[in-house]
Design an enzyme around this catalytic site. Sequence first.
Site, PDB file in Angstrom:
ATOM      1  N   HIS A  93       0.819  -1.212   0.000  1.00 41.86           N
ATOM      2  CA  HIS A  93       0.000   0.000   0.000  1.00 41.86           C
ATOM      3  C   HIS A  93       0.856   1.267   0.000  1.00 41.86           C
ATOM      4  O   HIS A  93       0.340   2.351  -0.260  1.00 41.86           O
ATOM      5  CB  HIS A  93      -1.047  -0.013   1.134  1.00 41.86           C
ATOM      6  CG  HIS A  93      -0.560   0.324   2.509  1.00 41.86           C
ATOM      7  ND1 HIS A  93      -0.251  -0.625   3.452  1.00 41.86           N
ATOM      8  CD2 HIS A  93      -0.356   1.505   3.109  1.00 41.86           C
ATOM      9  CE1 HIS A  93       0.120  -0.042   4.571  1.00 41.86           C
ATOM     10  NE2 HIS A  93       0.071   1.258   4.394  1.00 41.86           N
ATOM     11  N   ASP A 229       1.205  -7.618   2.354  1.00 40.45           N
ATOM     12  CA  ASP A 229       1.333  -6.179   2.110  1.00 40.45           C
ATOM     13  C   ASP A 229       2.796  -5.750   1.939  1.00 40.45           C
ATOM     14  O   ASP A 229       3.364  -5.081   2.798  1.00 40.45           O
ATOM     15  CB  ASP A 229       0.658  -5.414   3.249  1.00 40.45           C
ATOM     16  CG  ASP A 229       0.332  -3.983   2.864  1.00 40.45           C
ATOM     17  OD1 ASP A 229       0.887  -3.493   1.873  1.00 40.45           O
ATOM     18  OD2 ASP A 229      -0.472  -3.349   3.573  1.00 40.45           O
ATOM     19  N   SER A 661       4.065   2.515   8.139  1.00 44.99           N
ATOM     20  CA  SER A 661       3.772   1.472   7.159  1.00 44.99           C
ATOM     21  C   SER A 661       5.023   1.128   6.372  1.00 44.99           C
ATOM     22  O   SER A 661       5.703   2.023   5.865  1.00 44.99           O
ATOM     23  CB  SER A 661       2.698   1.949   6.193  1.00 44.99           C
ATOM     24  OG  SER A 661       1.448   1.872   6.812  1.00 44.99           O
TER      25      SER A 661
HETATM   26  N1  ARG Z   1      -4.536   0.801   7.357  1.00 40.96           N
HETATM   27  C1  ARG Z   1      -3.248   0.831   6.741  1.00 40.96           C
HETATM   28  C2  ARG Z   1      -2.467   2.034   7.192  1.00 40.96           C
HETATM   29  O1  ARG Z   1      -2.997   3.097   7.371  1.00 40.96           O
HETATM   30  C3  ARG Z   1      -3.351   0.910   5.264  1.00 40.96           C
HETATM   31  C4  ARG Z   1      -3.834  -0.331   4.662  1.00 40.96           C
HETATM   32  C5  ARG Z   1      -4.070  -0.172   3.200  1.00 40.96           C
HETATM   33  N2  ARG Z   1      -4.975  -1.188   2.767  1.00 40.96           N
HETATM   34  C6  ARG Z   1      -6.224  -0.949   2.346  1.00 40.96           C
HETATM   35  N3  ARG Z   1      -7.012  -1.963   2.125  1.00 40.96           N
HETATM   36  N4  ARG Z   1      -6.661   0.273   2.154  1.00 40.96           N
HETATM   37  O2  ARG Z   1      -1.265   1.967   7.309  1.00 40.96           O
END
Ligand code: ARG
Length: 737
Positions: A93, A229, A661
């Site tokens: 992501h 991911d 992330s």
């Molecule tokens: N929740 C994650 C973050 O803010 C991002 C994940 C991205 N995946 C998604 N399905 N939008 O770091």
Amino acid sequence: MKKTFLFVALAIFSLVGKVHADEGMWLPMFVERLNYVDMEKMGLQLTPEELYSINNSSLKDAIVGLSEGATPRGFFCTGEIVSQNSLMFTNHHCGYGSIQKLSTVEHDYLTDGFWARSFEEELPAEGISASFLVRMEDVTEQIFSVLNDTMSWAERNQAIAAKAAELEAAASEDSKYNPIIKGFFEGNEYYMFVYQVYTDVRLVGTPPSSIGKFGGDTDNWMWPRHTGDFSIFRVYADAEGNPAPYSPENKPLTPKHHLPISLDGVQQNDFTMIWGFPGTTERYLTSYGIDYNVETFYPIIHDIFKLQTDIMDEFMQKDASVNIMYADNKAGLANTWKNFEGQMLMLRKNKVAETKLELENKFSEWVNADPARVEEYGNVLNTLAETYAVLSEVSASVYFPNYVAQTGAIGISGAFTRYVTAAQSKDKEAIAAAEEALKGIDFDVFFAETYKPLEDKMLVEMLKLYYNTFNAEANPNFYNLVEKKYKGDVVALANDILENSNFATPESIKAFIEKPNAKKVEKDPAYIVCNAMVNHLVSGLAPYRAAMQTVDQNSHLFVKGLREFYAETQPEKSLYPDANSSLRMTYGSVQDYQPADAVSYDYVCTANGILEKYVPGDYEFDVPQRLLDLIEAKDFGQYADENGELIVCFLSTNDITGGNSGSPIMNSRGELIGLAFDGNWEAMSGDINFEPRLQRTINVDARYVLFVIDKFAGATNLIEELTIVKSEPATEEVVAE
Ligand code: ARG
């Protein structure tokens, strides 16, 4: 007697020895002073010098801040260097925007994945930069040296900005480095971070979204999670190893340090450490700030972003090219509204405002016990309470019209304001200049990579949302327009814009600019709505800005007082600063959790869960056939755990937030065991208050990453580049010899 003594001693030791370091995003520069004793007790086997050194290579040299441009002020994600040729891992992501930009319907890397089999096949990820921290230093004294007590808050901020710019310029060594000074503890301390920024970054590999984004927005922010991911990039440099713009002549950077990757996997209680660039937390927010967020701010943004993503989703699922166009934009909006939904729920459920109020009451008691403190801090909490009340009144009037004013033809019509003003003045020169300026605008840019049916629906729905949110008192112009001209039908107004505005298509705009006519602009429905929105926005803007500044100033004061309060009442407590997109370290351990009464979540999940969640043809839960086959055959190679299962993700207690992330999660030897990529639903309040019992970091297991690269994609060229390590099995046999 002796026995008793021993018993007591042990009891004391176990109290002292019980370390709970999970909470805290610590500055690496202070690791030896603040954290090292704790970390060692929890199992860390590296020395402070091996973690952070400015003279020798250390772990920090493998941590990368990801940004856009050559002089970033912050980082949207983190990456880590994993080979001698600067191969870099980050999340899928995080690479998503780059993967999208490189994708076409013919080469759809979002859907199909991408694997470079040689350096030549790697694709430049235009605009992405990789920052390495060279050093950091405390510049609080230099910054404070330009301040005095007679300055207003605004003057103070100006003086700080000027001094910071001067220090940054001096440290840049003629633009060799990108120094960034940031305020900590609400501007009570200042630190400078000096980065070297590499701008030739290339995409090396990515799994298809059905692996990298498996579970989509349904599973986002939640455990159990089965998302692979990760994506892979490489950092390039010129022949001397210096940053250089993209050139085919550039060579992979030889890094100062790269992380080995461990195949050992994780056990409950194992030591874990994460380094990266957390973006924002608000751990010192008051109960009043929380109430404002939950009652006012989050609902506004949530409703707008949810509406927008629902519309995008509808069209994206019908058309592959539309899907590519909006993928990154939609992922960002969806990630935010779901985050805010979770925060609204969990801030209430976890009673965070109540917890903060308790602290505020203790703080007030401490303040009131001393006239000097009353003098300095006596009003701070009341002021914050009053100011958040003002913000609650005006925020909707700033955010809603601002978003509507940016929508489609309404947004474009705003570019004609100067021209209309010039025409009204009847000043020939001004008119000519405004016409010239219009000709200079590339209006095609506004329409590039957009899909008209989607944009049209967006305009209709945004106007509906706005109309249903406000009444005639808030925006008389707009309300009268809808009531009188469109008989109360806001959709009729929207359709009038779509069908009749001069600003609805690139062709109509171009034709109009050939023969501009100010009267026609003034009568254009998009322009009329744009003006009504701007007027509404302006009515709230001055009080909003003033309130924001008061919040700033008093948050600074509150945190100053709070630090004195802690220093006097709990001198053993080390405080850590809020996240602000600077390099941090957090350490903790692998742990499961109990999300609710009678419910228990394991700390690992396996590939079997992918089969359980699999929905053929679903845009979030479909799985590539090859992955299904490998899982069904349990063909996991060296990446299986001791039971022959493939661990996909695991949980740890580390304290992270957005911006972390892609961060490496490492074991006690500083070896990569996974990549952090998310937080869990039950602790969505965690940016404001850390919840030790509930809060977990969700990591993709390094073994799953390698399995996908190796077994799924067959990219053995990449596997060969890595330093893969496995500990010797326990020493029993050696002893038996
Ligand atoms: N929740 C994650 C973050 O803010 C991002 C994940 C991205 N995946 C998604 N399905 N939008 O770091």
